[in-house]
Design a protein around this motif. Structure first.
Motif, PDB file in Angstrom:
ATOM      1  N   GLY A  53      57.837  59.394   6.960  1.00  0.00           N
ATOM      2  CA  GLY A  53      56.534  59.787   6.503  1.00  0.00           C
ATOM      3  C   GLY A  53      55.531  60.207   7.381  1.00  0.00           C
ATOM      4  O   GLY A  53      55.452  59.272   8.292  1.00  0.00           O
ATOM      5  N   THR A  54      54.733  60.936   7.300  1.00  0.00           N
ATOM      6  CA  THR A  54      53.708  61.364   8.177  1.00  0.00           C
ATOM      7  C   THR A  54      52.683  60.495   8.364  1.00  0.00           C
ATOM      8  O   THR A  54      52.293  59.914   9.299  1.00  0.00           O
ATOM      9  N   THR A  55      52.588  59.467   7.285  1.00  0.00           N
ATOM     10  CA  THR A  55      51.476  58.369   7.216  1.00  0.00           C
ATOM     11  C   THR A  55      52.329  56.935   7.331  1.00  0.00           C
ATOM     12  O   THR A  55      51.736  55.847   7.022  1.00  0.00           O
ATOM     13  N   GLU A  56      53.614  56.819   7.467  1.00  0.00           N
ATOM     14  CA  GLU A  56      54.450  55.675   7.504  1.00  0.00           C
ATOM     15  C   GLU A  56      54.217  55.252   8.922  1.00  0.00           C
ATOM     16  O   GLU A  56      54.397  55.852   9.979  1.00  0.00           O
ATOM     17  N   GLN A  57      54.108  53.502   9.056  1.00  0.00           N
ATOM     18  CA  GLN A  57      53.744  53.119  10.326  1.00  0.00           C
ATOM     19  C   GLN A  57      55.169  52.632  10.823  1.00  0.00           C
ATOM     20  O   GLN A  57      56.154  51.990  10.108  1.00  0.00           O
ATOM     21  N   ILE A  58      55.434  52.964  12.052  1.00  0.00           N
ATOM     22  CA  ILE A  58      56.563  52.631  12.684  1.00  0.00           C
ATOM     23  C   ILE A  58      56.475  52.014  14.079  1.00  0.00           C
ATOM     24  O   ILE A  58      55.146  52.211  14.436  1.00  0.00           O
ATOM     25  N   ASP A  59      57.196  50.954  14.672  1.00  0.00           N
ATOM     26  CA  ASP A  59      57.132  50.408  15.767  1.00  0.00           C
ATOM     27  C   ASP A  59      57.538  51.589  17.050  1.00  0.00           C
ATOM     28  O   ASP A  59      58.534  52.010  17.092  1.00  0.00           O
ATOM     29  N   VAL A  60      56.470  51.469  18.000  1.00  0.00           N
ATOM     30  CA  VAL A  60      56.791  52.355  19.215  1.00  0.00           C
ATOM     31  C   VAL A  60      56.338  51.702  20.570  1.00  0.00           C
ATOM     32  O   VAL A  60      55.471  50.938  20.456  1.00  0.00           O
ATOM     33  N   LEU A  61      56.992  52.106  21.231  1.00  0.00           N
ATOM     34  CA  LEU A  61      56.925  51.830  22.870  1.00  0.00           C
ATOM     35  C   LEU A  61      56.458  53.046  23.389  1.00  0.00           C
ATOM     36  O   LEU A  61      57.550  53.825  23.450  1.00  0.00           O
ATOM     37  N   ARG A  62      55.289  53.220  24.035  1.00  0.00           N
ATOM     38  CA  ARG A  62      54.920  54.499  24.668  1.00  0.00           C
ATOM     39  C   ARG A  62      55.430  54.759  26.002  1.00  0.00           C
ATOM     40  O   ARG A  62      55.544  53.585  26.678  1.00  0.00           O
ATOM     41  N   ASN A  63      55.890  55.722  26.241  1.00  0.00           N
ATOM     42  CA  ASN A  63      56.574  55.965  27.731  1.00  0.00           C
ATOM     43  C   ASN A  63      55.325  56.096  28.645  1.00  0.00           C
ATOM     44  O   ASN A  63      54.459  56.533  28.404  1.00  0.00           O
TER      45      ASN A  63
END
Length: 67
Positions: A52-62
């Motif tokens: 979902g557009t407002t769902e939070q997910i874990d991210v490692l930025r490049n």
């Protein structure tokens, strides 16, 4: 690692998937079966992932900021 909204994920980011990490190759938007907008993350070496557009997910930025 950061928790970000699905809408803010970029190509080159690493996203948390089933206890591991997968690199985002491309991003597109789509509608779910109820007509609500969602983000489709195309992952390298794997299938696509819908969030979902407002769902939070874990991210490692490049760190190189590749897009």
């Amino acid at each position: 690692m950061a928790r970000v909204l699905g809408l803010t994920v970029r190509p080159g980011d690493m996203v948390g998937v089933r206890g591991g990490w997968a690199e985002v190759k491309a991003i597109r938007t789509d509608l779910d079966r109820l007509g609500k907008r969602e983000v489709v993350l195309v992952l390298k070496g794997s299938r696509s992932m819908r969030v979902g557009t407002t769902e939070q997910i874990d991210v490692l930025r490049n760190p190189r900021g590749r897009r």
